[in-house]
Enzyme design. Structure first.
Site, PDB file in Angstrom:
ATOM      1  N   GLU A 295      26.817  20.662   1.422  1.00 27.29           N
ATOM      2  CA  GLU A 295      27.975  20.775   2.388  1.00 27.29           C
ATOM      3  C   GLU A 295      27.884  22.203   3.193  1.00 27.29           C
ATOM      4  O   GLU A 295      27.547  23.068   2.634  1.00 27.29           O
ATOM      5  CB  GLU A 295      29.442  20.700   1.606  1.00 27.29           C
ATOM      6  CG  GLU A 295      30.431  20.461   2.411  1.00 27.29           C
ATOM      7  CD  GLU A 295      31.736  20.297   1.565  1.00 27.29           C
ATOM      8  OE1 GLU A 295      32.793  21.079   2.055  1.00 27.29           O
ATOM      9  OE2 GLU A 295      31.913  19.944   0.509  1.00 27.29           O
TER      10      GLU A 295
ATOM     11  N   ASP B  26      40.862  26.897   3.893  1.00 30.62           N
ATOM     12  CA  ASP B  26      40.206  27.903   3.143  1.00 30.62           C
ATOM     13  C   ASP B  26      40.928  29.111   2.307  1.00 30.62           C
ATOM     14  O   ASP B  26      41.678  29.707   3.339  1.00 30.62           O
ATOM     15  CB  ASP B  26      39.022  28.478   3.901  1.00 30.62           C
ATOM     16  CG  ASP B  26      38.079  27.257   4.570  1.00 30.62           C
ATOM     17  OD1 ASP B  26      38.062  26.269   3.819  1.00 30.62           O
ATOM     18  OD2 ASP B  26      37.481  27.509   5.508  1.00 30.62           O
TER      19      ASP B  26
ATOM     20  N   TYR C 235      37.004  12.422  -0.901  1.00 25.78           N
ATOM     21  CA  TYR C 235      36.875  13.854  -1.346  1.00 25.78           C
ATOM     22  C   TYR C 235      38.439  14.036  -2.093  1.00 25.78           C
ATOM     23  O   TYR C 235      39.445  14.183  -1.413  1.00 25.78           O
ATOM     24  CB  TYR C 235      36.678  14.709  -0.165  1.00 25.78           C
ATOM     25  CG  TYR C 235      36.547  16.365  -0.353  1.00 25.78           C
ATOM     26  CD1 TYR C 235      37.173  17.070  -1.433  1.00 25.78           C
ATOM     27  CD2 TYR C 235      35.314  17.183   0.092  1.00 25.78           C
ATOM     28  CE1 TYR C 235      37.040  18.357  -1.772  1.00 25.78           C
ATOM     29  CE2 TYR C 235      35.292  18.193  -0.155  1.00 25.78           C
ATOM     30  CZ  TYR C 235      35.971  18.968  -1.106  1.00 25.78           C
ATOM     31  OH  TYR C 235      35.720  20.574  -1.383  1.00 25.78           O
TER      32      TYR C 235
END
Length: 285
Positions: free
Chosen positions: A59, A70, A188
């Site tokens: 990734e 993030d 995911y």
């Protein structure tokens, strides 16, 4: 059965990685690296070292100034890369140089606004030319994903959707159905509510969450990979007993940050080798 054409699409390499791991009774290891961190040249070397240490899929993070998903570690790496001039074109060049030297499938992870500015069609075209197989766009909800998914489909790319623990059942089903209309994808599963970042322990209800997702995705034959907070061999051993893959990001970025450039490749190789060993004896679902 997949058609011969489908098997030759870039996204098919993602499917092949999961199929290979299943045949070998192990989980898929997906490490995350930020393009341009600590430098463009070093990030290429680190990724190539990762593929030698057992990584199945890579990734590649595309730095962005407002990365909502993030945590502090990856935000720092992204800001560092941006300050040194990393761009979308720079990320694509990094992918191109990696794909010229490795067969590991590459997935670009980034945010939607830079792609819109760049041009969705142009981006997908250049991504394929750079050896990319799939895309993860964490701030793109499925309801607004059709333009990008259509462009990805046209170019044989996989668009990979995230499912966090707070997702209602009907939405999980909707995401699974939408994902199944694409190529070579997986789901995911976000291990925790919140941003990325290495944690010492996994959430106590994680297995139940993964089972809930599996209940709605099994009929679509979509593999599940778990990310956010994964950092230790013990995490990998546990997770790959009930999910097909694991994504490791912040722990890797932190490891790179803790070593001078001359020691980074050895540190990353040693760490990923320990994760690789941790999932070899586990029988996946």
């Amino acid at each position: 059965m997949q058609s011969d054409l489908t098997k030759t699409l870039p996204a098919a390499r993602i499917t092949a990685a999961f199929d290979q791991a299943r045949r070998e009774s192990r989980g898929v290891l997906i490490p995350y690296f930020m393009c341009g961190y600590p430098s463009a040249a070093q990030s290429i070397k680190l990724v190539l070292a990762a593929t030698q240490a057992g990584a199945d899929i890579i990734e590649l993070g595309m730095p962005f100034s407002d990365p909502l998903a993030d945590g502090a570690t990856i935000q720092h790496a992204g800001q560092f890369a941006l300050e040194r001039g990393m761009t979308i074109n720079g990320c694509l060049e990094i992918a191109s140089q990696i794909s010229a030297r490795s067969d590991a499938p590459l997935i670009l992870m980034g945010y939607y606004n830079p792609l819109l500015v760049y041009g969705i069609e142009r981006f997908c075209q250049k991504a394929v030319a750079s050896g990319v197989c799939g895309l993860i766009i964490p701030d793109l909800p499925p309801e607004e994903a059709e333009p990008l998914q259509q462009a990805a489909l046209q170019h044989g790319l996989s668009l990979i959707f995230l499912i966090p623990p707070t997702t209602p059942d009907e939405r999980i089903f909707h995401i699974a159905r939408m994902a199944s209309s694409g190529y070579g994808t997986f789901i995911y599963c976000v291990a925790l509510s919140g941003v990325t970042g290495a944690r010492a322990t996994l959430p106590s209800d994680l297995r139940a969450f993964i089972q809930r997702v599996y209940d709605y995705t099994k009929d679509f034959h979509l593999p599940l990979a778990v990310g956010f907070g994964i950092s230790t061999p013990e995490h990998v051993t546990e997770l790959t007993s009930y999910a097909e893959g694991v994504v490791v990001g912040s722990a890797l970025v932190k490891l790179i940050d803790q070593h001078v450039e001359g020691e980074q490749i050895e540190a990353v190789t040693r760490y990923l080798s320990s994760l690789h060993e941790a999932r070899l004896s586990v029988t996946t679902p």
